[in-house]
Write an enzyme that holds these catalytic residues in place. Structure first.
Site, PDB file in Angstrom:
ATOM      1  N   CYS A 197     -49.011  14.593 -22.248  1.00 49.18           N
ATOM      2  CA  CYS A 197     -49.159  13.677 -20.894  1.00 49.18           C
ATOM      3  C   CYS A 197     -50.279  14.698 -20.077  1.00 49.18           C
ATOM      4  CB  CYS A 197     -47.877  13.613 -20.342  1.00 49.18           C
ATOM      5  SG  CYS A 197     -47.494  14.719 -18.912  1.00 49.18           S
ATOM      6  N   GLU A 198     -51.149  13.849 -19.527  1.00 51.25           N
ATOM      7  CA  GLU A 198     -52.366  14.500 -18.853  1.00 51.25           C
ATOM      8  C   GLU A 198     -51.609  15.085 -17.584  1.00 51.25           C
ATOM      9  OE1 GLU A 198     -55.177  11.482 -18.614  1.00 51.25           O
ATOM     10  OE2 GLU A 198     -54.614  10.905 -16.793  1.00 51.25           O
ATOM     11  N   HIS A 199     -50.533  14.757 -16.966  1.00 53.50           N
ATOM     12  CA  HIS A 199     -50.000  15.008 -15.638  1.00 53.50           C
ATOM     13  C   HIS A 199     -49.297  16.496 -15.792  1.00 53.50           C
ATOM     14  CE1 HIS A 199     -49.841  10.637 -15.094  1.00 53.50           C
ATOM     15  NE2 HIS A 199     -51.031  10.846 -14.540  1.00 53.50           N
ATOM     16  N   HIS A 200     -48.576  16.806 -16.707  1.00 53.09           N
ATOM     17  CA  HIS A 200     -47.918  18.107 -17.142  1.00 53.09           C
ATOM     18  C   HIS A 200     -48.200  18.821 -18.364  1.00 53.09           C
ATOM     19  CE1 HIS A 200     -45.573  14.782 -14.881  1.00 53.09           C
ATOM     20  NE2 HIS A 200     -45.136  16.116 -13.940  1.00 53.09           N
ATOM     21  N   GLN A 206     -49.498   7.185 -21.715  1.00 53.32           N
ATOM     22  CA  GLN A 206     -49.196   6.111 -22.844  1.00 53.32           C
ATOM     23  C   GLN A 206     -49.718   4.924 -22.526  1.00 53.32           C
ATOM     24  OE1 GLN A 206     -44.741   6.178 -23.642  1.00 53.32           O
ATOM     25  NE2 GLN A 206     -45.286   4.078 -24.707  1.00 53.32           N
ATOM     26  N   HIS A 227     -41.029  11.018 -23.312  1.00 52.89           N
ATOM     27  CA  HIS A 227     -41.702  11.877 -22.535  1.00 52.89           C
ATOM     28  C   HIS A 227     -40.839  13.189 -22.206  1.00 52.89           C
ATOM     29  CE1 HIS A 227     -45.177   9.162 -21.942  1.00 52.89           C
ATOM     30  NE2 HIS A 227     -44.207   8.314 -22.336  1.00 52.89           N
ATOM     31  N   CYS A 243     -41.672  15.536 -20.257  1.00 54.67           N
ATOM     32  CA  CYS A 243     -42.151  15.958 -18.616  1.00 54.67           C
ATOM     33  C   CYS A 243     -40.985  15.089 -17.867  1.00 54.67           C
ATOM     34  CB  CYS A 243     -43.318  15.598 -18.273  1.00 54.67           C
ATOM     35  SG  CYS A 243     -43.769  13.742 -18.426  1.00 54.67           S
TER      36      CYS A 243
END
Ligand SMILES: [Zn+2]
Length: 189
Positions: free
Chosen positions: A78-81, A119, A147, A149
């Protein structure tokens, strides 16, 4: 991992920042290993969906039914974490004279999943690439992923899946076809 302003030894700084000693024996080789692992996890940036889908196969000129591949593994971050999310994809289409080898669908999923992702976008990119480069009558993509995260930080129940779907063309508009595809996707990812 080709940037000149980052190199494997920078992972040492991260290890120190996390509170451990990058010089202890167990961690000495870790920066190089992590660099190699991230190169594999982000190898999708070096792949081109047009290349993957450019070779068509003969013999299905009159085949108008759904072609569905289930259980395609998805490994992404995931690009956030930068945390892993992983699961299975179902990819299907109804051809308009052209079909591709089934392994190409797996490679297409890899091409977009081995990047920093969300996703929802991953699902759309796979569907859009098939519409653009194969030009079938319809495309359907369903992805189910866990996920890390969310799970590992207690926001979600362990094992809970996020399900996303993208339906294009007659898979979107034809209720019978749509139901058939979603039934197939429900049984197994
Ligand atoms: Zn995340």
């Amino acid at each position: 991992m080709a940037s000149e302003d980052f190199n494997p030894s920078d992972w040492k700084r991260l290890i120190r920042f996390l509170g451990d000693d990058p010089e202890r024996p167990g961690l000495l080789e870790t920066p190089d290993r992590v660099a190699k692992a991230w190169a594999a996890w982000t190898s999708g940036y070096g792949q081109n969906p047009a290349e993957i889908l450019k070779v068509f196969e003969d013999g299905a000129e009159d085949y108008n039914e759904l072609i569905v591949v289930r259980g395609i593994p998805v490994y992404s971050h995931c690009e956030h974490h930068l945390a892993p999310f992983f699961g299975m994809a179902t990819v299907g289409y109804t051809p308009d004279g052209r079909i591709v080898g089934l392994s190409k669908l797996t490679r297409l999923v890899d091409c977009f999943s081995r990047r920093l992702q969300v996703q929802e976008r991953l699902t759309m990119q796979i569907a859009n690439a098939l519409m653009t480069h194969l030009a079938p009558r319809s495309v359907g993509v369903v992805i189910r992923c866990r996920h890390m995260c969310m799970e590992s930080r207690g926001i979600r129940t362990p094992g809970e899946e996020t399900v996303t779907s993208a339906l294009k063309g007659e898979l979107h508009t034809n209720l019978g076809l749509r139901t058939e595809f979603l039934e197939l996707a429900r049984e197994r990812a």
